[in-house]
Design an enzyme around this catalytic site. Structure first.
Site, PDB file in Angstrom:
ATOM      1  N   LYS A   1       0.874  -1.254   0.002  1.00  0.00           N
ATOM      2  CA  LYS A   1       0.035   0.106   0.017  1.00  0.00           C
ATOM      3  C   LYS A   1       0.968   1.384  -0.056  1.00  0.00           C
ATOM      4  O   LYS A   1       0.468   2.326  -0.474  1.00  0.00           O
ATOM      5  CB  LYS A   1      -0.921   0.027   1.274  1.00  0.00           C
ATOM      6  CG  LYS A   1      -2.063  -1.110   1.073  1.00  0.00           C
ATOM      7  CD  LYS A   1      -3.121  -1.042   2.296  1.00  0.00           C
ATOM      8  CE  LYS A   1      -4.230  -1.842   1.983  1.00  0.00           C
ATOM      9  NZ  LYS A   1      -5.268  -1.642   3.127  1.00  0.00           N
ATOM     10  N   ARG A   2       2.019   1.259   0.477  1.00  0.00           N
ATOM     11  CA  ARG A   2       2.808   2.394   0.734  1.00  0.00           C
ATOM     12  C   ARG A   2       3.447   2.691  -0.912  1.00  0.00           C
ATOM     13  O   ARG A   2       3.786   4.070  -0.896  1.00  0.00           O
ATOM     14  CB  ARG A   2       4.232   2.373   1.616  1.00  0.00           C
ATOM     15  CG  ARG A   2       5.015   1.378   0.766  1.00  0.00           C
ATOM     16  CD  ARG A   2       6.332   1.445   1.771  1.00  0.00           C
ATOM     17  NE  ARG A   2       7.250   0.397   1.359  1.00  0.00           N
ATOM     18  CZ  ARG A   2       7.320  -0.959   1.793  1.00  0.00           C
ATOM     19  NH1 ARG A   2       6.396  -1.573   2.417  1.00  0.00           N
ATOM     20  NH2 ARG A   2       8.184  -1.801   1.320  1.00  0.00           N
TER      21      ARG A   2
END
Length: 493
Positions: free
Chosen positions: A268-269
């Site tokens: 997700k980063r």
């Protein structure tokens, strides 16, 4: 269409503990492409044995994502009208939810116990963790030490009498090697002694992944298991279960992982990872398929843009790479822009409609299509279209402060607008050539550069300093709307 080949059966088997992410979608795509290329069967199976994290919402999200991508399945859960139908499947080897197949796993487990190839384990999770800590200190592989494997009948009875809960462990062979040929990675070799006696049935009676997927794959006659290389360490364990049950072992192909731009595993980063986030972000499903196909596969001529049929015709497992792929959001946006520019104006208008509606803008009709035709070359994402055309399709014009101050408040701008209004009102026909000639003549008559006329006209009719071709924009607006907008600019001045 490929000639039907009933011996080719592949599956995509997500766990419904979250939404379909990029890595899972790539795995689903490669299975789908292989099935379609070979004329085989593509199966969707929901592996919902994680009692804590599996949810109906995640099941629906996975099915919705598969449908949006166009990865239709031949066997699996029923999904219609945007909803999955609980407990309903299509196909001869269902049900396609693991929690509906518990009897099948219990029967296979009993066979292994009867053959001495599995045994009850009464150790607690804390005891097992202690064994692993001791093994690490002794510089041995950190695994279960086989305590319950060595129990005799009397000792087992004593454990039962104590009321100890039991799981069932597979009796992994202590000698020999498990060797198989991976269709992507070639020959692979694992030493059995390094593998532990892994749990196949939990104390709850729910099967573990390494057991359930073997039973399901065998029952569903899966010929090829195509999945990410994060499952590579599971494969020798699963092959040993196949062999213990005297089941045919499928062929395996392990796909290289997908990395983020910083070289770490995609997460997700690095941005959106859920498939539906890309739908909401204005990407086309065919773009997602095209881009995902390039993450670990390619043609000899390094083709970049594919139709769905191109991919089906050219897909070969042998062309899948062993090295990780890097997910590049910039390339994905570029590709989306290429696809958008290849759409007809009516097609693009229909695709942009939901995003226009979100902004409470008109979403159909000649005015909308005309505006999109003017700005289509600039759009890389469907989400950008409302911001590109809002000032064209609604007369609720808002002047951008910088444009108003720098251009319309410049010396002489008001007089130029006054003269433009008079001349445009008399212009006939009101077309591109006439509008351009009128503006250039006015510049000549006033002894100024063309920009001194062009810029005030653009800001007056659009509220901004950038946009489509000025002449095309004014012609599109028409004489009445153009004069109305100039008048509003004059009133504000």
């Amino acid at each position: 269409m490929s000639t039907p080949n009933p011996s080719i059966r592949v599956r995509f088997a997500p766990s419904p503990t979250g939404f379909l992410h990029i890595g899972g979608a790539r795995t689903a795509l490669f299975n789908w492409l292989f099935a379609r290329h070979m004329g085989g069967t593509f199966i969707l199976r929901i592996e919902d044995t994680d009692e804590v994290r599996s949810t109906d919402e995640s099941v629906t999200g996975i099915l919705e994502s598969m449908e949006w991508l166009g990865l239709d399945w031949d066997e699996g859960p029923l999904y219609t009208g945007g909803k999955n139908i609980p407990n309903e499947s299509r196909g001869a080897y269902g049900p396609y939810f693991q929690m509906q197949r518990l009897d099948l796993y219990k029967t296979a487990c009993d066979r292994l116990i009867a053959a001495g190839k599995a045994y009850p384990c009464y150790c607690t999770s804390e005891e097992v963790e202690k064994m692993r800590e001791i093994a690490l200190l002794a510089k041995r592989p950190p695994k279960y030490d086989g305590t319950c494997r060595r129990l005799n009948a009397e000792q087992r009875a004593a454990k039962e009498a104590e009321g100890r809960k039991k799981s069932i462990r597979f009796a992994t062979p202590q000698e020999g090697r498990t060797i198989f040929t991976d269709l992507v990675r070639g020959s692979l070799d694992f030493e059995n002694a390094l593998l532990e006696d892994f749990v196949i049935l939990k104390t709850s009676g729910i099967p573990t992944y390494n057991f359930a997927c073997v039973i399901d794959d065998a029952h569903m006659k899966i010929s090829h298991v195509i999945r990410g290389d994060d499952h590579l360490s599971n494969t020798p364990r699963q092959i040993l279960v196949y062999q213990a049950l005297e089941l045919a072992v499928p062929q395996f192909a392990h796909l290289a992982m997908i990395l983020g731009s910083d070289g770490s595993r995609l997460s997700k980063r690095h941005g959106a990872t859920s498939v539906m986030e890309y739908k909401d972000g204005g990407y086309l499903p065919e773009v997602m398929l095209n881009y995902l196909a390039l993450l670990g596969w390619g043609t000899e001529d390094s083709q970049q843009l594919f139709t769905r049929q191109d991919m089906v015709e050219k897909f070969l497992l042998e062309r899948c790479g062993k090295s990780p792929s890097t997910f590049d959001p910039t390339k994905l946006i570029w590709m989306n822009g290429e696809y958008l520019r290849n759409k007809t104006v009516p097609e693009l208008t229909a695709l942009a409609a939901p995003f226009l509606q979100q902004k409470n803008l008109p979403s159909s009709g000649p005015i909308v299509e005309g505006a999109i035709a003017l700005e289509r070359e600039k759009a890389k994402l469907l989400t950008e279209i409302p911001g590109l055309v809002d000032f064209l399709i609604t007369d609720q014009l808002e002047f951008r402060e910088e444009a108003f101050t720098k251009v319309l408040k410049a010396p002489g701008a008001k007089e130029i607008l006054d003269e433009l209004a008079k001349r445009l009102a008399a212009l006939a026909p009101f077309d591109i050539a006439g509008i351009e000639a009128l503006c250039k003549t006015l510049a000549k008559d006033r002894g100024v550069k063309n920009g001194a006329i062009f810029h005030p006209l653009r800001v007056a009719v659009s509220g901004r300093t950038e946009g489509p071709s000025l002449w095309h924009m004014v012609e599109y607006l028409g004489k009445e709307r153009t004069l109305q907008r100039i008048k509003k600019a004059q009133e504000r001045l």
